[in-house]
Design a protein around this motif. Structure first.
Motif, PDB file in Angstrom:
ATOM      1  N   SER A 108       0.828  -1.206   0.000  1.00 27.76           N
ATOM      2  CA  SER A 108       0.000   0.000   0.000  1.00 27.76           C
ATOM      3  C   SER A 108       0.864   1.257   0.000  1.00 27.76           C
ATOM      4  CB  SER A 108      -0.916  -0.012   1.230  1.00 27.76           C
ATOM      5  OG  SER A 108      -1.644   1.184   1.317  1.00 27.76           O
ATOM      6  N   GLU A 109       1.873   1.276   0.857  1.00 28.39           N
ATOM      7  CA  GLU A 109       2.786   2.429   0.924  1.00 28.39           C
ATOM      8  C   GLU A 109       3.551   2.598  -0.396  1.00 28.39           C
ATOM      9  OE1 GLU A 109       6.575   4.015   3.591  1.00 28.39           O
ATOM     10  OE2 GLU A 109       5.469   2.248   4.229  1.00 28.39           O
ATOM     11  N   HIS A 110       3.999   1.495  -0.982  1.00 29.46           N
ATOM     12  CA  HIS A 110       4.720   1.539  -2.258  1.00 29.46           C
ATOM     13  C   HIS A 110       3.845   2.174  -3.350  1.00 29.46           C
ATOM     14  CE1 HIS A 110       7.523   0.163  -5.376  1.00 29.46           C
ATOM     15  NE2 HIS A 110       6.467  -0.292  -6.029  1.00 29.46           N
ATOM     16  N   LEU A 111       2.587   1.752  -3.420  1.00 31.42           N
ATOM     17  CA  LEU A 111       1.683   2.286  -4.444  1.00 31.42           C
ATOM     18  C   LEU A 111       1.346   3.754  -4.179  1.00 31.42           C
ATOM     19  CD1 LEU A 111      -0.693  -0.778  -4.934  1.00 31.42           C
ATOM     20  CD2 LEU A 111       1.265  -0.089  -6.347  1.00 31.42           C
ATOM     21  N   GLN A 112       1.108   4.104  -2.902  1.00 31.92           N
ATOM     22  CA  GLN A 112       0.809   5.501  -2.576  1.00 31.92           C
ATOM     23  C   GLN A 112       1.998   6.395  -2.898  1.00 31.92           C
ATOM     24  OE1 GLN A 112      -2.297   7.013  -1.276  1.00 31.92           O
ATOM     25  NE2 GLN A 112      -1.070   8.561  -2.314  1.00 31.92           N
ATOM     26  N   ASN A 113       3.202   5.947  -2.558  1.00 32.06           N
ATOM     27  CA  ASN A 113       4.402   6.732  -2.857  1.00 32.06           C
ATOM     28  C   ASN A 113       4.569   6.951  -4.355  1.00 32.06           C
ATOM     29  OD1 ASN A 113       5.086   7.067  -0.176  1.00 32.06           O
ATOM     30  ND2 ASN A 113       6.495   5.335  -0.152  1.00 32.06           N
ATOM     31  N   HIS A 114       4.191   5.962  -5.150  1.00 31.37           N
ATOM     32  CA  HIS A 114       4.275   6.117  -6.610  1.00 31.37           C
ATOM     33  C   HIS A 114       3.334   7.231  -7.091  1.00 31.37           C
ATOM     34  CE1 HIS A 114       4.818   5.218 -10.808  1.00 31.37           C
ATOM     35  NE2 HIS A 114       3.502   5.181 -10.937  1.00 31.37           N
ATOM     36  N   CYS A 115       2.209   7.399  -6.436  1.00 30.43           N
ATOM     37  CA  CYS A 115       1.208   8.388  -6.858  1.00 30.43           C
ATOM     38  C   CYS A 115       1.488   9.791  -6.319  1.00 30.43           C
ATOM     39  CB  CYS A 115      -0.181   7.949  -6.403  1.00 30.43           C
ATOM     40  SG  CYS A 115      -0.745   6.434  -7.191  1.00 30.43           S
ATOM     41  N   ASN A 116       2.192   9.882  -5.212  1.00 32.55           N
ATOM     42  CA  ASN A 116       2.426  11.180  -4.577  1.00 32.55           C
ATOM     43  C   ASN A 116       3.157  12.131  -5.521  1.00 32.55           C
ATOM     44  OD1 ASN A 116       1.236  10.232  -2.246  1.00 32.55           O
ATOM     45  ND2 ASN A 116       3.164   9.850  -1.198  1.00 32.55           N
ATOM     46  N   GLY A 117       2.663  13.357  -5.598  1.00 31.97           N
ATOM     47  CA  GLY A 117       3.320  14.393  -6.393  1.00 31.97           C
ATOM     48  C   GLY A 117       3.091  14.273  -7.886  1.00 31.97           C
ATOM     49  N   LYS A 118       2.241  13.321  -8.297  1.00 31.78           N
ATOM     50  CA  LYS A 118       1.947  13.134  -9.720  1.00 31.78           C
ATOM     51  C   LYS A 118       0.480  13.410  -9.979  1.00 31.78           C
ATOM     52  CE  LYS A 118       5.413   9.559 -10.493  1.00 31.78           C
ATOM     53  NZ  LYS A 118       5.710   8.618  -9.433  1.00 31.78           N
ATOM     54  N   SER A 119       0.180  13.734 -11.216  1.00 32.74           N
ATOM     55  CA  SER A 119      -1.188  13.928 -11.650  1.00 32.74           C
ATOM     56  C   SER A 119      -1.448  12.993 -12.832  1.00 32.74           C
ATOM     57  CB  SER A 119      -1.407  15.386 -12.073  1.00 32.74           C
ATOM     58  OG  SER A 119      -2.727  15.569 -12.517  1.00 32.74           O
ATOM     59  N   PHE A 120      -2.583  12.333 -12.798  1.00 30.50           N
ATOM     60  CA  PHE A 120      -2.961  11.394 -13.846  1.00 30.50           C
ATOM     61  C   PHE A 120      -4.272  11.846 -14.468  1.00 30.50           C
ATOM     62  CE2 PHE A 120      -0.586   9.227 -10.550  1.00 30.50           C
ATOM     63  CZ  PHE A 120       0.395   8.542 -11.265  1.00 30.50           C
ATOM     64  N   ASP A 121      -4.375  11.690 -15.776  1.00 32.12           N
ATOM     65  CA  ASP A 121      -5.616  12.047 -16.473  1.00 32.12           C
ATOM     66  C   ASP A 121      -6.598  10.878 -16.529  1.00 32.12           C
ATOM     67  OD1 ASP A 121      -4.720  14.632 -16.991  1.00 32.12           O
ATOM     68  OD2 ASP A 121      -4.087  14.184 -19.028  1.00 32.12           O
ATOM     69  N   MET A 122      -6.104   9.708 -16.903  1.00 34.26           N
ATOM     70  CA  MET A 122      -6.977   8.588 -17.244  1.00 34.26           C
ATOM     71  C   MET A 122      -6.827   7.425 -16.258  1.00 34.26           C
ATOM     72  SD  MET A 122      -8.224  10.071 -19.842  1.00 34.26           S
ATOM     73  CE  MET A 122      -9.348   8.774 -20.295  1.00 34.26           C
ATOM     74  N   ILE A 123      -7.957   6.781 -15.913  1.00 28.72           N
ATOM     75  CA  ILE A 123      -7.896   5.625 -15.021  1.00 28.72           C
ATOM     76  C   ILE A 123      -7.171   4.456 -15.693  1.00 28.72           C
ATOM     77  CG2 ILE A 123      -9.891   6.290 -13.655  1.00 28.72           C
ATOM     78  CD1 ILE A 123     -11.528   4.133 -15.074  1.00 28.72           C
ATOM     79  N   GLU A 124      -7.242   4.374 -17.007  1.00 32.21           N
ATOM     80  CA  GLU A 124      -6.547   3.295 -17.710  1.00 32.21           C
ATOM     81  C   GLU A 124      -5.032   3.385 -17.499  1.00 32.21           C
ATOM     82  OE1 GLU A 124     -10.323   4.245 -20.076  1.00 32.21           O
ATOM     83  OE2 GLU A 124      -8.754   5.395 -19.064  1.00 32.21           O
ATOM     84  N   PHE A 125      -4.504   4.587 -17.640  1.00 33.25           N
ATOM     85  CA  PHE A 125      -3.065   4.816 -17.472  1.00 33.25           C
ATOM     86  C   PHE A 125      -2.647   4.563 -16.029  1.00 33.25           C
ATOM     87  CE2 PHE A 125       0.597   7.594 -16.640  1.00 33.25           C
ATOM     88  CZ  PHE A 125       1.457   7.193 -17.656  1.00 33.25           C
ATOM     89  N   LEU A 126      -3.413   5.111 -15.084  1.00 35.65           N
ATOM     90  CA  LEU A 126      -3.097   4.920 -13.672  1.00 35.65           C
ATOM     91  C   LEU A 126      -3.160   3.439 -13.291  1.00 35.65           C
ATOM     92  CD1 LEU A 126      -2.454   5.916 -10.839  1.00 35.65           C
ATOM     93  CD2 LEU A 126      -4.906   6.388 -10.538  1.00 35.65           C
ATOM     94  N   ALA A 127      -4.173   2.726 -13.765  1.00 35.46           N
ATOM     95  CA  ALA A 127      -4.285   1.295 -13.463  1.00 35.46           C
ATOM     96  C   ALA A 127      -3.074   0.529 -13.972  1.00 35.46           C
ATOM     97  CB  ALA A 127      -5.571   0.726 -14.050  1.00 35.46           C
ATOM     98  N   MET A 128      -2.606   0.850 -15.178  1.00 35.40           N
ATOM     99  CA  MET A 128      -1.436   0.164 -15.721  1.00 35.40           C
ATOM    100  C   MET A 128      -0.197   0.460 -14.890  1.00 35.40           C
ATOM    101  SD  MET A 128      -0.649  -1.979 -17.969  1.00 35.40           S
ATOM    102  CE  MET A 128       0.931  -2.778 -18.037  1.00 35.40           C
ATOM    103  N   LYS A 129       0.000   1.716 -14.520  1.00 36.86           N
ATOM    104  CA  LYS A 129       1.159   2.084 -13.699  1.00 36.86           C
ATOM    105  C   LYS A 129       1.124   1.369 -12.340  1.00 36.86           C
ATOM    106  CE  LYS A 129       3.279   4.641 -16.565  1.00 36.86           C
ATOM    107  NZ  LYS A 129       4.488   4.096 -17.181  1.00 36.86           N
ATOM    108  N   LEU A 130      -0.041   1.299 -11.725  1.00 35.90           N
ATOM    109  CA  LEU A 130      -0.151   0.641 -10.426  1.00 35.90           C
ATOM    110  C   LEU A 130       0.054  -0.868 -10.545  1.00 35.90           C
ATOM    111  CD1 LEU A 130      -3.091   2.685  -8.887  1.00 35.90           C
ATOM    112  CD2 LEU A 130      -0.657   2.816  -8.291  1.00 35.90           C
ATOM    113  N   THR A 131      -0.382  -1.452 -11.648  1.00 40.76           N
ATOM    114  CA  THR A 131      -0.150  -2.873 -11.884  1.00 40.76           C
ATOM    115  C   THR A 131       1.343  -3.145 -12.044  1.00 40.76           C
ATOM    116  OG1 THR A 131      -2.316  -3.064 -12.952  1.00 40.76           O
ATOM    117  CG2 THR A 131      -0.759  -4.841 -13.346  1.00 40.76           C
ATOM    118  N   GLN A 132       2.020  -2.291 -12.791  1.00 39.94           N
ATOM    119  CA  GLN A 132       3.470  -2.435 -12.970  1.00 39.94           C
ATOM    120  C   GLN A 132       4.205  -2.243 -11.646  1.00 39.94           C
ATOM    121  OE1 GLN A 132       3.920   0.552 -16.016  1.00 39.94           O
ATOM    122  NE2 GLN A 132       3.797  -0.954 -17.665  1.00 39.94           N
ATOM    123  N   GLN A 133       3.759  -1.302 -10.836  1.00 39.26           N
ATOM    124  CA  GLN A 133       4.383  -1.078  -9.530  1.00 39.26           C
ATOM    125  C   GLN A 133       4.134  -2.254  -8.590  1.00 39.26           C
ATOM    126  OE1 GLN A 133       6.497   1.385  -8.404  1.00 39.26           O
ATOM    127  NE2 GLN A 133       6.561   1.821 -10.591  1.00 39.26           N
TER     128      GLN A 133
END
Length: 120
Positions: A58-83
């Motif tokens: 959970s912390e790893h995924l939250q840290n990946h998102c901190n300070g970033k902005s995402f437009d699309m849920i598709e892109f964010l879902a892929m990034k979180l899956t890779q993380q």
């Protein structure tokens, strides 16, 4: 197959196409399923050292998102899956579904689901 599922993991993420969606982070919800290619060691050892740490992931995924902005849920879902895959120490296929509350009066939730086979 040996499966671990994390239900309703909440992350704070700046997400959306419209400016008003990006004024502050919003909650997104994840369901993550890990289908291990072999039995996880924790099944035999009963040791937290041999298990997936939910808090750590959970912390790893939250840290990946901190300070970033995402437009699309598709892109964010892929990034979180890779993380998620990068975090794992045991081979597993990953299914991740991301839910968000869209800014529409006639739509309660939107989601996007990805299945990523183990490929390391």
């Amino acid at each position: 197959m040996h499966t671990l599922t994390l239900h309703n993991l909440s992350l704070k993420v700046t997400l959306g196409v419209f400016d008003f969606e990006k004024t502050s982070p919003q909650d997104v919800i994840l369901n993550i399923t890990l289908d291990f290619l072999s039995m996880p060691p924790a099944c035999e050892t009963d040791s937290h050292k041999d298990a997936i740490c939910y808090a750590g992931l959970s912390e790893h995924l939250q840290n990946h998102c901190n300070g970033k902005s995402f437009d699309m849920i598709e892109f964010l879902a892929m990034k979180l899956t890779q993380q998620t895959q990068a975090y794992l120490t045991q081979p597993a296929h990953i299914t991740l579904e991301l839910f968000k509350d869209p800014p529409l009066d006639n739509l309660e939730k939107a989601s996007f689901k990805i299945h990523l086979p183990w490929n390391r």
